[in-house]
Design a protein around this motif. Sequence first.
Motif, PDB file in Angstrom:
ATOM      1  N   PRO A  50      31.450  29.632 -54.551  1.00 17.55           N
ATOM      2  CA  PRO A  50      31.672  28.910 -53.290  1.00 17.55           C
ATOM      3  C   PRO A  50      32.769  27.843 -53.370  1.00 17.55           C
ATOM      4  O   PRO A  50      32.985  27.252 -54.424  1.00 17.55           O
ATOM      5  CB  PRO A  50      30.316  28.236 -53.016  1.00 17.55           C
ATOM      6  CG  PRO A  50      29.333  28.943 -53.876  1.00 17.55           C
ATOM      7  CD  PRO A  50      30.090  29.466 -55.061  1.00 17.55           C
ATOM      8  N   SER A  51      33.429  27.611 -52.260  1.00 15.34           N
ATOM      9  CA  SER A  51      34.469  26.574 -52.181  1.00 15.34           C
ATOM     10  C   SER A  51      34.777  26.294 -50.718  1.00 15.34           C
ATOM     11  O   SER A  51      34.761  27.200 -49.885  1.00 15.34           O
ATOM     12  CB  SER A  51      35.748  27.073 -52.870  1.00 15.34           C
ATOM     13  OG  SER A  51      36.840  26.233 -52.578  1.00 15.34           O
ATOM     14  N   THR A  52      35.051  25.058 -50.424  1.00 17.13           N
ATOM     15  CA  THR A  52      35.600  24.697 -49.109  1.00 17.13           C
ATOM     16  C   THR A  52      37.004  24.136 -49.281  1.00 17.13           C
ATOM     17  O   THR A  52      37.990  24.681 -48.768  1.00 17.13           O
ATOM     18  CB  THR A  52      34.695  23.649 -48.417  1.00 17.13           C
ATOM     19  OG1 THR A  52      33.410  24.225 -48.201  1.00 17.13           O
ATOM     20  CG2 THR A  52      35.287  23.212 -47.079  1.00 17.13           C
ATOM     21  N   ARG A  53      37.109  23.034 -50.032  1.00 20.08           N
ATOM     22  CA  ARG A  53      38.389  22.320 -50.169  1.00 20.08           C
ATOM     23  C   ARG A  53      39.486  23.176 -50.815  1.00 20.08           C
ATOM     24  O   ARG A  53      40.598  23.301 -50.292  1.00 20.08           O
ATOM     25  CB  ARG A  53      38.196  21.045 -51.024  1.00 20.08           C
ATOM     26  CG  ARG A  53      37.598  19.887 -50.285  1.00 20.08           C
ATOM     27  CD  ARG A  53      36.794  19.032 -51.253  1.00 20.08           C
ATOM     28  NE  ARG A  53      35.571  19.755 -51.520  1.00 20.08           N
ATOM     29  CZ  ARG A  53      34.467  19.614 -50.791  1.00 20.08           C
ATOM     30  NH1 ARG A  53      34.446  18.736 -49.829  1.00 20.08           N
ATOM     31  NH2 ARG A  53      33.400  20.329 -51.034  1.00 20.08           N
ATOM     32  N   THR A  54      39.164  23.742 -51.972  1.00 19.63           N
ATOM     33  CA  THR A  54      40.201  24.459 -52.724  1.00 19.63           C
ATOM     34  C   THR A  54      40.669  25.689 -51.958  1.00 19.63           C
ATOM     35  O   THR A  54      41.864  25.937 -51.808  1.00 19.63           O
ATOM     36  CB  THR A  54      39.649  24.862 -54.108  1.00 19.63           C
ATOM     37  OG1 THR A  54      39.011  23.727 -54.695  1.00 19.63           O
ATOM     38  CG2 THR A  54      40.756  25.357 -55.014  1.00 19.63           C
ATOM     39  N   ARG A 104      38.835  31.745 -58.216  1.00 23.12           N
ATOM     40  CA  ARG A 104      37.708  30.887 -58.622  1.00 23.12           C
ATOM     41  C   ARG A 104      36.613  31.803 -59.153  1.00 23.12           C
ATOM     42  O   ARG A 104      36.201  32.760 -58.476  1.00 23.12           O
ATOM     43  CB  ARG A 104      37.176  30.067 -57.460  1.00 23.12           C
ATOM     44  CG  ARG A 104      35.860  29.390 -57.832  1.00 23.12           C
ATOM     45  CD  ARG A 104      35.455  28.302 -56.908  1.00 23.12           C
ATOM     46  NE  ARG A 104      36.369  27.173 -56.975  1.00 23.12           N
ATOM     47  CZ  ARG A 104      36.108  25.990 -56.438  1.00 23.12           C
ATOM     48  NH1 ARG A 104      34.955  25.800 -55.809  1.00 23.12           N
ATOM     49  NH2 ARG A 104      36.975  25.003 -56.535  1.00 23.12           N
ATOM     50  N   HIS A 132      39.774  23.061 -63.904  1.00 25.07           N
ATOM     51  CA  HIS A 132      40.121  23.116 -62.482  1.00 25.07           C
ATOM     52  C   HIS A 132      41.447  22.353 -62.345  1.00 25.07           C
ATOM     53  O   HIS A 132      41.498  21.239 -61.824  1.00 25.07           O
ATOM     54  CB  HIS A 132      38.999  22.456 -61.681  1.00 25.07           C
ATOM     55  CG  HIS A 132      39.042  22.694 -60.201  1.00 25.07           C
ATOM     56  ND1 HIS A 132      40.110  23.290 -59.562  1.00 25.07           N
ATOM     57  CD2 HIS A 132      38.130  22.400 -59.226  1.00 25.07           C
ATOM     58  CE1 HIS A 132      39.841  23.357 -58.261  1.00 25.07           C
ATOM     59  NE2 HIS A 132      38.663  22.816 -58.036  1.00 25.07           N
ATOM     60  N   GLN A 135      42.810  20.680 -59.044  1.00 22.89           N
ATOM     61  CA  GLN A 135      42.047  19.492 -58.633  1.00 22.89           C
ATOM     62  C   GLN A 135      42.470  18.281 -59.463  1.00 22.89           C
ATOM     63  O   GLN A 135      42.682  17.187 -58.930  1.00 22.89           O
ATOM     64  CB  GLN A 135      40.542  19.742 -58.803  1.00 22.89           C
ATOM     65  CG  GLN A 135      39.668  18.534 -58.488  1.00 22.89           C
ATOM     66  CD  GLN A 135      39.582  18.197 -57.006  1.00 22.89           C
ATOM     67  OE1 GLN A 135      39.464  19.106 -56.176  1.00 22.89           O
ATOM     68  NE2 GLN A 135      39.654  16.919 -56.658  1.00 22.89           N
ATOM     69  N   PRO A 262      35.649  14.285 -56.386  1.00 25.08           N
ATOM     70  CA  PRO A 262      36.339  15.548 -56.089  1.00 25.08           C
ATOM     71  C   PRO A 262      35.673  16.354 -54.981  1.00 25.08           C
ATOM     72  O   PRO A 262      36.294  17.258 -54.412  1.00 25.08           O
ATOM     73  CB  PRO A 262      36.269  16.310 -57.421  1.00 25.08           C
ATOM     74  CG  PRO A 262      35.104  15.712 -58.158  1.00 25.08           C
ATOM     75  CD  PRO A 262      35.002  14.287 -57.703  1.00 25.08           C
ATOM     76  N   GLY A 263      34.400  16.050 -54.687  1.00 27.68           N
ATOM     77  CA  GLY A 263      33.659  16.797 -53.692  1.00 27.68           C
ATOM     78  C   GLY A 263      33.202  18.158 -54.238  1.00 27.68           C
ATOM     79  O   GLY A 263      33.775  18.654 -55.196  1.00 27.68           O
ATOM     80  N   PRO A 264      32.179  18.746 -53.638  1.00 35.89           N
ATOM     81  CA  PRO A 264      31.343  18.160 -52.590  1.00 35.89           C
ATOM     82  C   PRO A 264      30.405  17.103 -53.167  1.00 35.89           C
ATOM     83  O   PRO A 264      29.996  17.217 -54.319  1.00 35.89           O
ATOM     84  CB  PRO A 264      30.554  19.373 -52.052  1.00 35.89           C
ATOM     85  CG  PRO A 264      30.507  20.346 -53.191  1.00 35.89           C
ATOM     86  CD  PRO A 264      31.775  20.144 -53.964  1.00 35.89           C
TER      87      PRO A 264
HETATM   88  N1   CP Z   1      36.608  19.913 -55.422  1.00 33.78           N
HETATM   89  C1   CP Z   1      36.426  21.230 -55.163  1.00 33.78           C
HETATM   90  O1   CP Z   1      36.790  22.111 -55.968  1.00 33.78           O
HETATM   91  O2   CP Z   1      35.820  21.478 -53.970  1.00 33.78           O
HETATM   92  P1   CP Z   1      35.453  22.942 -53.438  1.00 33.78           P
HETATM   93  O3   CP Z   1      34.365  23.482 -54.348  1.00 33.78           O
HETATM   94  O4   CP Z   1      34.970  22.739 -52.026  1.00 33.78           O
HETATM   95  O5   CP Z   1      36.677  23.786 -53.521  1.00 33.78           O
END
Ligand code: CP
Length: 307
Positions: A50-54, A104, A132, A135, A262-264
Amino acid sequence: MFQAGQSLLKLQHLRAQEIISFFEFVSDLEGNKNIFEPSGETAALLFFEPSTRTRMSFQTAAGRLGVQPLVISGKQGTSGEKGETDEDTVKNVAAMDPSVLVIRCQDDLDLEDLSKKVSMPIINAGWGKKGHPTQALLDAYTIWKKSKRNLEGVRLLMIGDVLHSRIAFSHFEFLQKLGVSIGICGPSEFIPEPAWCADHRIECFENLDEALKWSDAVMALRVQFERHKDKMKISQEQFHKQYGLTVEKIRNQKSNLLIMHPGPINYGIEMAEGVMKDARNCVLEQVRNGVFIRTGILHLLLGRRKK
Ligand code: CP
């Protein structure tokens, strides 16, 4: 430093001046939302985790470069549901000749080996616990911009689940070359062995308040519950009390302290929600910078031309 056609899997090979030149290049790209001719090229974004930002920042970056992003997000709706391995999926997508593979995945997919077998560059977009890099670069870029473009002498504290953080290990690969001192603080089960820390010139703090006083920038790391069920020896409440960033703990720290994540975020564990309202908080600025950093990386790896 990022040569056209070369994969980006790790950061330890980078030299300090190359990184600073890259940051200057990225800074020049900021504000230019659509400066490239549509190219007919594609970028395959294969997000097996899962990922949102990347994922979304790579999609945005590709769009800005005139490159069409093709996205796999999880197994649903893919042949992964029928038992195809991630390695086979990568090889099959590579056969469609995208200009780059952004991946990823978990630790067990061998990106080093795959990068020798496919004809296009691979970008590590979060590889198990191994790293990563994009990031870590966007974090460093955020600190660089906030520190008047001079990282020499900056003290960065990382708090919490260091041992399972691919982001922390990517930082360890290059940040000290830029003159940054690194400190860590967290429960013993989440901190590397003292001898390892000493070898890597990383300062270990037992007391968070003392560590915060030392810091110019503080990055709370996400507790990686999905990577270590039941490994945390203390309760989540105890973790928050001892290692979580709260309004009270940061109130009397430096007026220009950079507060990062770095989130989430697991609110109430690494960070209290109130900390997001602090003027020193730059979590969303990190996210914004992620688009610029990834635009810069894709631009160089794809050898794109300006209009
Ligand atoms: N920081 C980071 O990698 O966020 P995501 O998992 O949302 O991509």
